[in-house]
Enzyme design. Structure first.
Site, short mmCIF file in Angstrom:
data_model
loop_
_atom_site.label_atom_id
_atom_site.label_comp_id
_atom_site.label_asym_id
_atom_site.label_seq_id
_atom_site.Cartn_x
_atom_site.Cartn_y
_atom_site.Cartn_z
N SER A 121 8.94 -49.64 47.88
CA SER A 121 10.02 -50.24 47.10
C SER A 121 10.75 -49.27 46.18
O SER A 121 11.74 -49.63 45.56
CB SER A 121 9.49 -51.42 46.27
OG SER A 121 8.76 -50.96 45.16
N LYS A 159 8.35 -49.55 38.56
CA LYS A 159 9.71 -50.00 38.84
C LYS A 159 10.68 -49.41 37.82
O LYS A 159 10.27 -48.89 36.78
CB LYS A 159 9.80 -51.54 38.75
CG LYS A 159 9.01 -52.30 39.79
CD LYS A 159 9.65 -52.20 41.16
CE LYS A 159 8.87 -52.98 42.19
NZ LYS A 159 7.56 -52.39 42.49
#
Length: 200
Positions: A121, A159
Protein backbone atom coordinates in the site's frame (compact mmCIF):
# COMPACT_ATOMS: atom_id res chain seq x y z
CA UNK A 1 58.93 -9.32 33.61
CA UNK A 2 59.26 -11.36 30.41
CA UNK A 3 58.82 -9.22 27.26
CA UNK A 4 55.65 -9.76 25.25
CA UNK A 5 55.56 -10.93 21.65
CA UNK A 6 54.79 -7.90 19.41
CA UNK A 7 53.22 -10.15 16.75
CA UNK A 8 50.83 -11.68 19.27
CA UNK A 9 49.87 -8.18 20.40
CA UNK A 10 49.00 -7.28 16.80
CA UNK A 11 46.98 -10.50 16.41
CA UNK A 12 45.04 -9.78 19.63
CA UNK A 13 44.26 -6.22 18.52
CA UNK A 14 43.18 -7.42 15.06
CA UNK A 15 40.93 -10.09 16.61
CA UNK A 16 39.27 -7.53 18.90
CA UNK A 17 38.56 -5.20 15.97
CA UNK A 18 37.30 -7.98 13.68
CA UNK A 19 34.96 -9.24 16.41
CA UNK A 20 33.51 -5.75 16.82
CA UNK A 21 33.12 -5.26 13.06
CA UNK A 22 31.30 -8.57 12.66
CA UNK A 23 29.06 -8.59 15.73
CA UNK A 24 29.37 -5.13 17.33
CA UNK A 25 30.60 -6.54 20.60
CA UNK A 26 33.96 -7.02 22.26
CA UNK A 27 35.34 -10.55 22.67
CA UNK A 28 35.78 -11.84 26.19
CA UNK A 29 39.22 -12.62 27.58
CA UNK A 30 38.36 -16.32 27.38
CA UNK A 31 37.29 -16.04 23.72
CA UNK A 32 40.46 -14.14 22.88
CA UNK A 33 42.60 -16.70 24.68
CA UNK A 34 40.93 -19.56 22.78
CA UNK A 35 41.47 -17.78 19.44
CA UNK A 36 45.15 -17.13 20.24
CA UNK A 37 45.73 -20.60 21.66
CA UNK A 38 47.02 -19.38 25.04
CA UNK A 39 45.76 -19.27 28.62
CA UNK A 40 43.29 -16.54 29.72
CA UNK A 41 45.81 -15.36 32.34
CA UNK A 42 48.34 -14.83 29.56
CA UNK A 43 45.84 -12.79 27.52
CA UNK A 44 45.06 -10.69 30.56
CA UNK A 45 48.75 -9.83 30.99
CA UNK A 46 49.00 -9.00 27.29
CA UNK A 47 45.96 -6.72 27.46
CA UNK A 48 47.44 -4.83 30.40
CA UNK A 49 50.73 -4.29 28.57
CA UNK A 50 48.96 -3.38 25.32
CA UNK A 51 46.99 -0.75 27.25
CA UNK A 52 50.23 0.57 28.78
CA UNK A 53 51.67 0.88 25.25
CA UNK A 54 48.55 2.69 24.00
CA UNK A 55 47.60 -0.07 21.53
CA UNK A 56 44.22 -0.54 23.21
CA UNK A 57 42.21 0.82 26.08
CA UNK A 58 41.50 -1.73 28.78
CA UNK A 59 39.68 -0.61 31.91
CA UNK A 60 37.31 -2.49 34.22
CA UNK A 61 37.20 -5.38 31.76
CA UNK A 62 36.19 -3.14 28.81
CA UNK A 63 38.25 -3.31 25.64
CA UNK A 64 38.52 -0.82 22.80
CA UNK A 65 40.90 0.49 20.14
CA UNK A 66 41.18 3.73 18.19
CA UNK A 67 39.54 2.05 15.19
CA UNK A 68 36.63 0.78 17.28
CA UNK A 69 36.17 4.20 18.91
CA UNK A 70 35.84 5.73 15.43
CA UNK A 71 33.31 3.08 14.41
CA UNK A 72 31.29 3.71 17.57
CA UNK A 73 31.23 7.45 16.97
CA UNK A 74 30.16 7.11 13.36
CA UNK A 75 27.30 4.63 13.72
CA UNK A 76 23.95 4.53 15.46
CA UNK A 77 22.81 1.03 16.40
CA UNK A 78 19.10 0.80 15.59
CA UNK A 79 16.88 -2.14 16.59
CA UNK A 80 15.11 -4.01 13.80
CA UNK A 81 11.61 -4.44 15.19
CA UNK A 82 9.73 -7.04 13.20
CA UNK A 83 7.30 -6.11 10.45
CA UNK A 84 4.70 -3.41 10.09
CA UNK A 85 1.80 -3.78 7.69
CA UNK A 86 1.49 -1.42 4.74
CA UNK A 87 -2.14 -2.34 4.18
CA UNK A 88 -4.98 -2.87 6.61
CA UNK A 89 -3.87 -2.04 10.17
CA UNK A 90 -2.85 -5.23 11.88
CA UNK A 91 -2.30 -6.29 15.47
CA UNK A 92 1.29 -7.39 15.82
CA UNK A 93 3.50 -7.42 18.88
CA UNK A 94 6.75 -5.64 18.18
CA UNK A 95 9.92 -7.53 18.98
CA UNK A 96 13.56 -6.86 18.35
CA UNK A 97 15.00 -9.20 15.71
CA UNK A 98 18.45 -7.67 15.45
CA UNK A 99 20.46 -4.47 15.79
CA UNK A 100 21.79 -2.70 12.72
CA UNK A 101 24.59 -0.09 12.71
CA UNK A 102 23.46 2.96 10.72
CA UNK A 103 26.10 5.49 9.60
CA UNK A 104 25.48 8.78 11.38
CA UNK A 105 26.68 10.68 8.30
CA UNK A 106 23.68 9.31 6.35
CA UNK A 107 20.98 8.57 8.92
CA UNK A 108 21.77 11.16 11.58
CA UNK A 109 21.61 10.80 15.34
CA UNK A 110 18.68 10.41 17.71
CA UNK A 111 16.51 7.48 18.62
CA UNK A 112 16.03 5.39 15.48
CA UNK A 113 14.49 2.00 14.86
CA UNK A 114 13.87 -0.08 11.76
CA UNK A 115 10.65 -1.74 10.62
CA UNK A 116 10.27 -4.28 7.83
CA UNK A 117 7.45 -3.19 5.50
CA UNK A 118 4.76 -5.76 4.82
CA UNK A 119 2.38 -5.19 1.91
CA UNK A 120 2.06 -2.97 -1.15
CA UNK A 121 0.00 0.00 0.00
CA UNK A 122 3.00 2.38 0.14
CA UNK A 123 4.63 1.48 -3.19
CA UNK A 124 4.02 4.93 -4.73
CA UNK A 125 6.11 6.39 -1.90
CA UNK A 126 8.96 4.01 -2.79
CA UNK A 127 8.25 1.57 0.05
CA UNK A 128 7.83 -2.00 -1.21
CA UNK A 129 7.09 -5.26 0.56
CA UNK A 130 10.16 -6.37 2.52
CA UNK A 131 11.89 -2.98 2.51
CA UNK A 132 13.50 -1.79 5.73
CA UNK A 133 12.09 1.57 6.85
CA UNK A 134 14.19 3.70 9.19
CA UNK A 135 11.91 5.43 11.69
CA UNK A 136 12.82 8.37 13.89
CA UNK A 137 11.11 7.73 17.19
CA UNK A 138 8.84 10.64 18.15
CA UNK A 139 5.25 11.18 19.29
CA UNK A 140 4.36 14.00 16.88
CA UNK A 141 4.23 14.42 13.11
CA UNK A 142 3.23 16.89 10.41
CA UNK A 143 0.54 16.41 7.80
CA UNK A 144 2.16 14.66 4.84
CA UNK A 145 4.69 12.74 6.93
CA UNK A 146 4.89 8.97 6.51
CA UNK A 147 4.24 7.74 10.02
CA UNK A 148 4.29 4.56 12.07
CA UNK A 149 1.11 4.82 14.12
CA UNK A 150 -1.19 2.96 16.46
CA UNK A 151 -4.86 3.56 15.73
CA UNK A 152 -7.53 3.88 18.41
CA UNK A 153 -7.70 0.09 18.69
CA UNK A 154 -3.91 -0.25 19.20
CA UNK A 155 -3.29 -1.69 15.74
CA UNK A 156 -0.14 -0.57 13.96
CA UNK A 157 0.44 0.55 10.40
CA UNK A 158 2.67 2.69 8.19
CA UNK A 159 0.85 5.39 6.21
CA UNK A 160 0.96 9.05 5.15
CA UNK A 161 -0.72 11.25 7.75
CA UNK A 162 -3.58 13.42 6.53
CA UNK A 163 -6.29 15.59 8.06
CA UNK A 164 -9.84 16.04 6.74
CA UNK A 165 -10.91 19.55 7.70
CA UNK A 166 -14.55 18.91 6.68
CA UNK A 167 -14.83 15.87 8.95
CA UNK A 168 -12.44 17.29 11.55
CA UNK A 169 -10.37 14.14 11.92
CA UNK A 170 -7.10 12.55 10.89
CA UNK A 171 -6.83 9.87 8.24
CA UNK A 172 -4.10 7.49 7.12
CA UNK A 173 -3.43 7.66 3.39
CA UNK A 174 -2.08 4.62 1.49
CA UNK A 175 0.31 5.56 -1.32
CA UNK A 176 -1.36 3.13 -3.72
CA UNK A 177 -4.60 3.83 -5.63
CA UNK A 178 -5.86 0.30 -4.91
CA UNK A 179 -6.48 1.21 -1.27
CA UNK A 180 -8.81 3.66 0.45
CA UNK A 181 -7.96 6.21 3.10
CA UNK A 182 -8.37 4.99 6.67
CA UNK A 183 -10.21 7.46 8.92
CA UNK A 184 -9.41 7.21 12.61
CA UNK A 185 -10.99 8.80 15.64
CA UNK A 186 -7.69 8.73 17.48
CA UNK A 187 -4.14 7.64 16.81
CA UNK A 188 -0.75 7.50 18.50
CA UNK A 189 2.27 8.52 16.47
CA UNK A 190 5.20 6.22 17.20
CA UNK A 191 7.65 7.72 14.73
CA UNK A 192 8.23 9.30 11.33
CA UNK A 193 9.79 7.43 8.40
CA UNK A 194 13.06 9.02 7.30
CA UNK A 195 14.82 6.50 5.03
CA UNK A 196 14.15 3.28 3.13
CA UNK A 197 16.75 0.52 2.80
CA UNK A 198 16.06 -1.85 -0.08
CA UNK A 199 17.70 -4.49 -2.22
CA UNK A 200 18.08 -3.73 -5.92
Amino acid sequence: MRSKDPELMKKIKRFIEECFEESHRMPTVRETAKEMGVAPSCIHRYLVEMADKGMITYSSGRLSTDKIDKMKLSTNNAPLIGSIPCGTPDEREAYVEDYMPLPVSIFGTGSLYILRANGDSMTDAGIDDGDLVVIKEQNHASIGDIVAVLDGESRNTLKTLGFDYDKGCYYLHPENDKYDDIYVKELTVQGVAKHVIKAL
